[in-house]
Design a protein around this motif. Structure first.
Motif, PDB file in Angstrom:
ATOM      1  N   LEU A  95       0.834  -1.206   0.000  1.00 53.80           N
ATOM      2  CA  LEU A  95       0.000   0.000   0.000  1.00 53.80           C
ATOM      3  C   LEU A  95       0.868   1.255   0.000  1.00 53.80           C
ATOM      4  CD1 LEU A  95      -2.481  -1.173   2.783  1.00 53.80           C
ATOM      5  CD2 LEU A  95      -2.943  -1.084   0.325  1.00 53.80           C
ATOM      6  N   PRO A  96       0.310   2.382  -0.432  1.00 52.83           N
ATOM      7  CA  PRO A  96       1.066   3.640  -0.364  1.00 52.83           C
ATOM      8  C   PRO A  96       1.414   3.958   1.091  1.00 52.83           C
ATOM      9  CG  PRO A  96      -0.980   3.913  -1.596  1.00 52.83           C
ATOM     10  CD  PRO A  96      -1.025   2.548  -0.977  1.00 52.83           C
ATOM     11  N   ALA A  97       2.601   4.497   1.291  1.00 53.79           N
ATOM     12  CA  ALA A  97       3.026   4.886   2.636  1.00 53.79           C
ATOM     13  C   ALA A  97       2.660   6.347   2.848  1.00 53.79           C
ATOM     14  CB  ALA A  97       4.524   4.686   2.801  1.00 53.79           C
ATOM     15  N   ASN A 103       7.374   6.160  -1.259  1.00 47.17           N
ATOM     16  CA  ASN A 103       7.531   4.747  -0.939  1.00 47.17           C
ATOM     17  C   ASN A 103       6.186   4.078  -0.735  1.00 47.17           C
ATOM     18  OD1 ASN A 103      10.282   4.970  -1.049  1.00 47.17           O
ATOM     19  ND2 ASN A 103      10.553   5.054   1.150  1.00 47.17           N
ATOM     20  N   ARG A 104       6.243   2.779  -0.692  1.00 50.20           N
ATOM     21  CA  ARG A 104       5.077   1.965  -0.375  1.00 50.20           C
ATOM     22  C   ARG A 104       5.423   1.137   0.847  1.00 50.20           C
ATOM     23  NH1 ARG A 104       1.313   1.710  -4.144  1.00 50.20           N
ATOM     24  NH2 ARG A 104       0.673  -0.438  -3.846  1.00 50.20           N
ATOM     25  N   VAL A 105       4.399   0.670   1.523  1.00 56.38           N
ATOM     26  CA  VAL A 105       4.623  -0.221   2.656  1.00 56.38           C
ATOM     27  C   VAL A 105       4.119  -1.608   2.286  1.00 56.38           C
ATOM     28  CG1 VAL A 105       4.577   1.512   4.478  1.00 56.38           C
ATOM     29  CG2 VAL A 105       2.459   0.446   3.774  1.00 56.38           C
ATOM     30  N   THR A 106       4.833  -2.606   2.761  1.00 58.75           N
ATOM     31  CA  THR A 106       4.401  -3.981   2.630  1.00 58.75           C
ATOM     32  C   THR A 106       3.997  -4.424   4.026  1.00 58.75           C
ATOM     33  OG1 THR A 106       5.891  -4.395   0.787  1.00 58.75           O
ATOM     34  CG2 THR A 106       5.106  -6.319   1.997  1.00 58.75           C
ATOM     35  N   ARG A 121       7.092  -3.568   6.406  1.00 56.84           N
ATOM     36  CA  ARG A 121       8.424  -3.195   5.938  1.00 56.84           C
ATOM     37  C   ARG A 121       8.244  -2.242   4.763  1.00 56.84           C
ATOM     38  NH1 ARG A 121       7.768  -8.313   3.724  1.00 56.84           N
ATOM     39  NH2 ARG A 121       8.234  -8.415   1.521  1.00 56.84           N
ATOM     40  N   THR A 122       9.218  -1.420   4.511  1.00 59.10           N
ATOM     41  CA  THR A 122       9.127  -0.433   3.437  1.00 59.10           C
ATOM     42  C   THR A 122       9.640  -1.008   2.134  1.00 59.10           C
ATOM     43  OG1 THR A 122      10.236   0.901   5.086  1.00 59.10           O
ATOM     44  CG2 THR A 122       9.364   2.055   3.271  1.00 59.10           C
ATOM     45  N   ALA A 123       9.063  -0.585   1.055  1.00 57.57           N
ATOM     46  CA  ALA A 123       9.535  -0.962  -0.279  1.00 57.57           C
ATOM     47  C   ALA A 123       9.719   0.346  -1.038  1.00 57.57           C
ATOM     48  CB  ALA A 123       8.528  -1.858  -0.975  1.00 57.57           C
ATOM     49  N   ALA A 124      10.938   0.657  -1.421  1.00 58.11           N
ATOM     50  CA  ALA A 124      11.202   1.897  -2.149  1.00 58.11           C
ATOM     51  C   ALA A 124      10.458   1.884  -3.476  1.00 58.11           C
ATOM     52  CB  ALA A 124      12.699   2.050  -2.394  1.00 58.11           C
ATOM     53  N   ALA A 125       9.993   3.037  -3.874  1.00 62.62           N
ATOM     54  CA  ALA A 125       9.271   3.152  -5.152  1.00 62.62           C
ATOM     55  C   ALA A 125      10.231   2.851  -6.283  1.00 62.62           C
ATOM     56  CB  ALA A 125       8.714   4.567  -5.294  1.00 62.62           C
TER      57      ALA A 125
END
Length: 128
Positions: A95-97, A103-106, A121-125
């Motif tokens: 989802l969007p952070a 960034n997005r969040v997982t 955890r974060t996932a860089a765009a």
């Protein structure tokens, strides 16, 4: 640095009714990962410091999860939490952070006896 597996977090969460919530939050505050424990009624049982940093200061013990979240996350995450609580099956969502720029969040939502555990955890765009 604290490394905690999903199994360890599940073990902590299964003890939640017997562990004072403030003590559980001390443990969650020590983790780098955002972790939120949610009761079946949607009430937040415990949330670590990283979860508050990621998801907003309103994500605190006693708040209703969907009321405490940024609207960008409230609907989608609320639906996942309800599905996991009903089905008993783990789900992972991206989802969007709301507080992390582009960034997005997982978020992994794990079923627990008496609620769900949300670990992120974060996932860089990615740019192409």
């Amino acid at each position: 640095f604290v490394l905690a597996s999903i199994d360890f977090m599940q073990a902590l969460a299964s003890q939640a009714p017997r562990v004072e919530a403030a003590g559980l939050e001390d443990v969650l505050d020590a983790l780098d990962e955002p972790v939120v424990l949610v009761a079946p009624d949607g009430m937040i049982v415990a949330a670590g410091r990283a979860a508050r940093a990621w998801l907003g200061d309103s994500v605190r013990r006693g708040a209703v999860l969907t009321d405490a979240l940024d609207p960008v996350l409230a609907g989608p995450l609320g639906q996942v939490v309800a599905r996991v609580d009903t089905s008993g099956l783990r789900e992972t969502v991206h989802l969007p952070a709301p507080h992390a720029g582009r960034n997005r969040v997982t978020l992994t939502v794990e079923p627990q006896r008496g609620g769900v555990l949300i670990v992120g955890r974060t996932a860089a765009a990615e740019f192409g």
